[in-house]
Design a protein around this motif. Structure first.
Motif, PDB file in Angstrom:
ATOM      1  N   PHE A 142     -18.324  -3.034 -23.494  1.00  0.00           N
ATOM      2  CA  PHE A 142     -17.145  -2.431 -24.130  1.00  0.00           C
ATOM      3  C   PHE A 142     -16.930  -3.015 -25.529  1.00  0.00           C
ATOM      4  O   PHE A 142     -16.559  -2.292 -26.464  1.00  0.00           O
ATOM      5  N   ASP A 143     -17.185  -4.312 -25.658  1.00  0.00           N
ATOM      6  CA  ASP A 143     -16.902  -4.980 -26.927  1.00  0.00           C
ATOM      7  C   ASP A 143     -17.753  -4.409 -28.069  1.00  0.00           C
ATOM      8  O   ASP A 143     -17.292  -4.241 -29.188  1.00  0.00           O
ATOM      9  N   GLY A 196      -7.647  -6.860 -19.083  1.00  0.00           N
ATOM     10  CA  GLY A 196      -8.967  -6.512 -19.609  1.00  0.00           C
ATOM     11  C   GLY A 196      -8.990  -6.846 -21.076  1.00  0.00           C
ATOM     12  O   GLY A 196      -9.372  -7.936 -21.510  1.00  0.00           O
ATOM     13  N   ASN A 197      -8.501  -5.885 -21.875  1.00  0.00           N
ATOM     14  CA  ASN A 197      -8.410  -6.115 -23.311  1.00  0.00           C
ATOM     15  C   ASN A 197      -7.108  -6.838 -23.667  1.00  0.00           C
ATOM     16  O   ASN A 197      -6.893  -7.203 -24.810  1.00  0.00           O
ATOM     17  N   GLY A 198      -6.228  -6.994 -22.697  1.00  0.00           N
ATOM     18  CA  GLY A 198      -4.978  -7.739 -22.904  1.00  0.00           C
ATOM     19  C   GLY A 198      -3.828  -6.919 -23.454  1.00  0.00           C
ATOM     20  O   GLY A 198      -2.731  -7.443 -23.668  1.00  0.00           O
ATOM     21  N   GLY A 199      -4.041  -5.637 -23.677  1.00  0.00           N
ATOM     22  CA  GLY A 199      -2.992  -4.795 -24.274  1.00  0.00           C
ATOM     23  C   GLY A 199      -1.805  -4.594 -23.348  1.00  0.00           C
ATOM     24  O   GLY A 199      -0.653  -4.664 -23.777  1.00  0.00           O
ATOM     25  N   ILE A 273     -14.680  -6.679 -19.726  1.00  0.00           N
ATOM     26  CA  ILE A 273     -14.484  -6.887 -21.165  1.00  0.00           C
ATOM     27  C   ILE A 273     -14.675  -8.366 -21.474  1.00  0.00           C
ATOM     28  O   ILE A 273     -14.117  -9.228 -20.791  1.00  0.00           O
ATOM     29  N   GLY A 274     -15.490  -8.664 -22.509  1.00  0.00           N
ATOM     30  CA  GLY A 274     -15.859 -10.058 -22.774  1.00  0.00           C
ATOM     31  C   GLY A 274     -15.160 -10.685 -23.963  1.00  0.00           C
ATOM     32  O   GLY A 274     -15.251 -11.906 -24.170  1.00  0.00           O
ATOM     33  N   ASN A 275     -14.480  -9.854 -24.771  1.00  0.00           N
ATOM     34  CA  ASN A 275     -13.840 -10.388 -25.977  1.00  0.00           C
ATOM     35  C   ASN A 275     -12.567  -9.605 -26.279  1.00  0.00           C
ATOM     36  O   ASN A 275     -12.550  -8.751 -27.155  1.00  0.00           O
ATOM     37  N   PRO A 276     -11.501  -9.893 -25.531  1.00  0.00           N
ATOM     38  CA  PRO A 276     -10.299  -9.059 -25.617  1.00  0.00           C
ATOM     39  C   PRO A 276      -9.657  -9.053 -26.994  1.00  0.00           C
ATOM     40  O   PRO A 276      -9.508 -10.103 -27.634  1.00  0.00           O
ATOM     41  N   THR A 277      -9.236  -7.874 -27.413  1.00  0.00           N
ATOM     42  CA  THR A 277      -8.533  -7.720 -28.691  1.00  0.00           C
ATOM     43  C   THR A 277      -7.206  -8.497 -28.669  1.00  0.00           C
ATOM     44  O   THR A 277      -6.813  -9.105 -29.653  1.00  0.00           O
ATOM     45  N   ASN A 280      -4.898 -13.541 -27.981  1.00  0.00           N
ATOM     46  CA  ASN A 280      -3.771 -14.446 -28.295  1.00  0.00           C
ATOM     47  C   ASN A 280      -2.448 -13.935 -27.742  1.00  0.00           C
ATOM     48  O   ASN A 280      -1.638 -14.711 -27.228  1.00  0.00           O
ATOM     49  N   GLU A 281      -2.271 -12.628 -27.821  1.00  0.00           N
ATOM     50  CA  GLU A 281      -1.006 -12.045 -27.355  1.00  0.00           C
ATOM     51  C   GLU A 281      -0.872 -12.177 -25.838  1.00  0.00           C
ATOM     52  O   GLU A 281       0.217 -12.407 -25.318  1.00  0.00           O
ATOM     53  N   ALA A 282      -2.008 -12.028 -25.134  1.00  0.00           N
ATOM     54  CA  ALA A 282      -1.986 -12.155 -23.671  1.00  0.00           C
ATOM     55  C   ALA A 282      -1.653 -13.596 -23.278  1.00  0.00           C
ATOM     56  O   ALA A 282      -0.847 -13.844 -22.376  1.00  0.00           O
ATOM     57  N   VAL A 283      -2.253 -14.540 -23.993  1.00  0.00           N
ATOM     58  CA  VAL A 283      -1.954 -15.953 -23.733  1.00  0.00           C
ATOM     59  C   VAL A 283      -0.480 -16.230 -24.032  1.00  0.00           C
ATOM     60  O   VAL A 283       0.211 -16.898 -23.248  1.00  0.00           O
ATOM     61  N   ALA A 284       0.008 -15.667 -25.137  1.00  0.00           N
ATOM     62  CA  ALA A 284       1.417 -15.881 -25.510  1.00  0.00           C
ATOM     63  C   ALA A 284       2.342 -15.312 -24.436  1.00  0.00           C
ATOM     64  O   ALA A 284       3.320 -15.961 -24.043  1.00  0.00           O
ATOM     65  N   ALA A 285       2.038 -14.108 -23.939  1.00  0.00           N
ATOM     66  CA  ALA A 285       2.896 -13.483 -22.921  1.00  0.00           C
ATOM     67  C   ALA A 285       2.980 -14.377 -21.688  1.00  0.00           C
ATOM     68  O   ALA A 285       4.060 -14.591 -21.132  1.00  0.00           O
ATOM     69  N   SER A 286       1.847 -14.916 -21.273  1.00  0.00           N
ATOM     70  CA  SER A 286       1.860 -15.738 -20.066  1.00  0.00           C
ATOM     71  C   SER A 286       2.559 -17.068 -20.331  1.00  0.00           C
ATOM     72  O   SER A 286       3.392 -17.504 -19.540  1.00  0.00           O
TER      73      SER A 286
END
Ligand code: F0G
Length: 383
Positions: A142-143, A196-199, A273-277, A280-286
């Motif tokens: 996907f990346d 996956g992509n973190g969106g 998915i190996g390199n989510p867009t 950083n935002e997904a890490v921030a949300a958690s």
């Protein structure tokens, strides 16, 4: 009966819609939030467990419909003639459907899909092709497909509709608004979601925060009005937000492992998915919410994928089951509260029929009988 008019009209005040936006909708949103006591009991959860059934979205049966109604409507407003996306299947199915739906308002929009080399689920590809998208595959994951789509969108007159396009997140955040209302005016304590992509985790976190602000503003307003009017049930301001619990597949868990994965592997193809867009935002949300991003093995995903339909009547695709697998893991590791008051929502992101190959694996072919009721009754142990 009140007609549901799709998320753009229903949540207009929270979305970038103007008088000029040619709203392209298939009636997406307003998906059921189902209390699933049987599943809760089976996995040893003592609180209230709800599944947000995003596979029930009226467009193409995944959460992608929410983002795509906004994205395609805005693309049309900006006079786009073509849209493009990389996809593990669902984004493309939704993009293709809403591009076709533009014709309902007399507009034309081409849709181009770039798929990874490894097969995407058959239902999703069938949707994309039936909606008339031009679909190609590129070598790599996907990346790699996303890099190609980004390049083409940058250099040619075609609008990128992957979640880098901010309208996608705007649409997807509306699922959090609905959950808040469906729970009677509060968020859950924990929200479990596949990553996956973190969106999507990013979108929910944004949605919960925005709705809390709005809710508390309204609650303050009602408090002032209530004594004067004497009729209002005053709303309580809400003090908390859910802990966001995101789950990657162990073979495609770059965030958990802290490095890009060149060849992501999992049978849950939607989150391969190996390199989510939105890394950083997904890490921030958690982390901002006090939750976590973790991973579950394919074996754990498969177990949840088997359990959910039989115990709830809701059939989701493999990637969706990753969040329930995550809940089982968090309970087993005692990483969360587990009291009768604990409220958990799991988002089942896509419908199980999207991936008929996974659905049939391990399931035997129905036996063929002669039309002999006696024999059949004995086989079924009805006698
Ligand atoms: N569940 C399903 C069914 C998906 O299709 C996706 C992503 C996810 C979960 C993960 O969501 O990427 O926002 O973290 N599907 C994308 C696609 C990649 O192309 O359809 P995410």
């Amino acid at each position: 009966m009140k007609e549901w008019k799709g998320i753009l009209r229903e949540f207009q005040e929270f979305l970038p819609v103007t008088e000029k936006t040619p709203i392209t909708t298939l009636g997406e949103g307003n998906t059921p939030l189902v209390l699933v006591n049987g599943l809760a009991q089976a996995i040893g959860f003592h609180g209230k467990l709800y599944l947000k059934n995003e596979g029930a979205n009226a467009g193409t049966n995944s959460f992608k419909d929410r983002g795509m109604t906004v994205t395609v409507s805005k693309a049309l407003e900006e006079d786009a003639k073509a849209i493009i996306c990389a996809s593990t299947g669902n984004t493309l199915a939704a993009a293709a459907a809403y591009a076709a739906a533009a014709q309902n308002a007399g507009m034309k929009l081409r849709c181009i899909g770039i798929l990874p080399e490894q097969k995407v689920a058959a239902g999703k590809l069938s949707q994309a092709l039936r909606f008339g998208a031009k679909v190609i595959r590129v070598r790599g994951s996907f990346d790699a497909a996303l890099e190609v789509a980004r390049y083409l969108a940058k250099n040619y007159p075609v609008t990128l509709v992957n979640s880098i396009n901010p309208y996608r997140i705007e649409g997807q955040k509306t699922a959090a608004f609905e959950i808040w209302e469906q729970l009677g005016g509060r968020p859950p304590d924990y929200h479990f979601i596949p990553v996956g992509n973190g969106g999507n985790i990013t979108a929910y976190w944004k949605g919960y925060r925005e709705y809390k602000e709005n809710w508390n503003r309204m609650a303050e307003g009602y408090k002032k009005l209530a004594p004067k009017m004497g009729v209002f049930e005053p709303m309580d301001p809400v003090q908390f937000l859910p802990k966001m619990m995101g789950y990657q597949a162990a073979g495609a868990a770059p965030i958990v492992r802290g490095e890009r994965i060149e060849r992501p592997k999992t049978f849950a193809s939607a989150i391969r998915i190996g390199n989510p867009t939105f890394w950083n935002e997904a890490v921030a949300a958690s982390s901002e919410s006090g939750g976590k991003i973790d991973m579950v093995t394919d074996g754990e995903i498969r177990k949840a994928y088997d359990l959910i339909p039989e115990l709830t009547g809701i059939f989701c695709e493999p990637a969706s089951a990753a969040c329930v697998a995550g809940l089982i893991k968090a309970l087993q590791n005692e990483e969360m509260e587990n009291t009768s008051d604990t409220v958990v929502v799991c988002t089942l992101t896509g419908n199980g029929l999207k991936d008929p190959t996974s659905a049939r694996r391990g399931m035997s072919e129905p036996i063929l009988f002669g039309a002999d009721p006696g024999k059949i009754a004995r086989f079924l142990q009805l006698v």
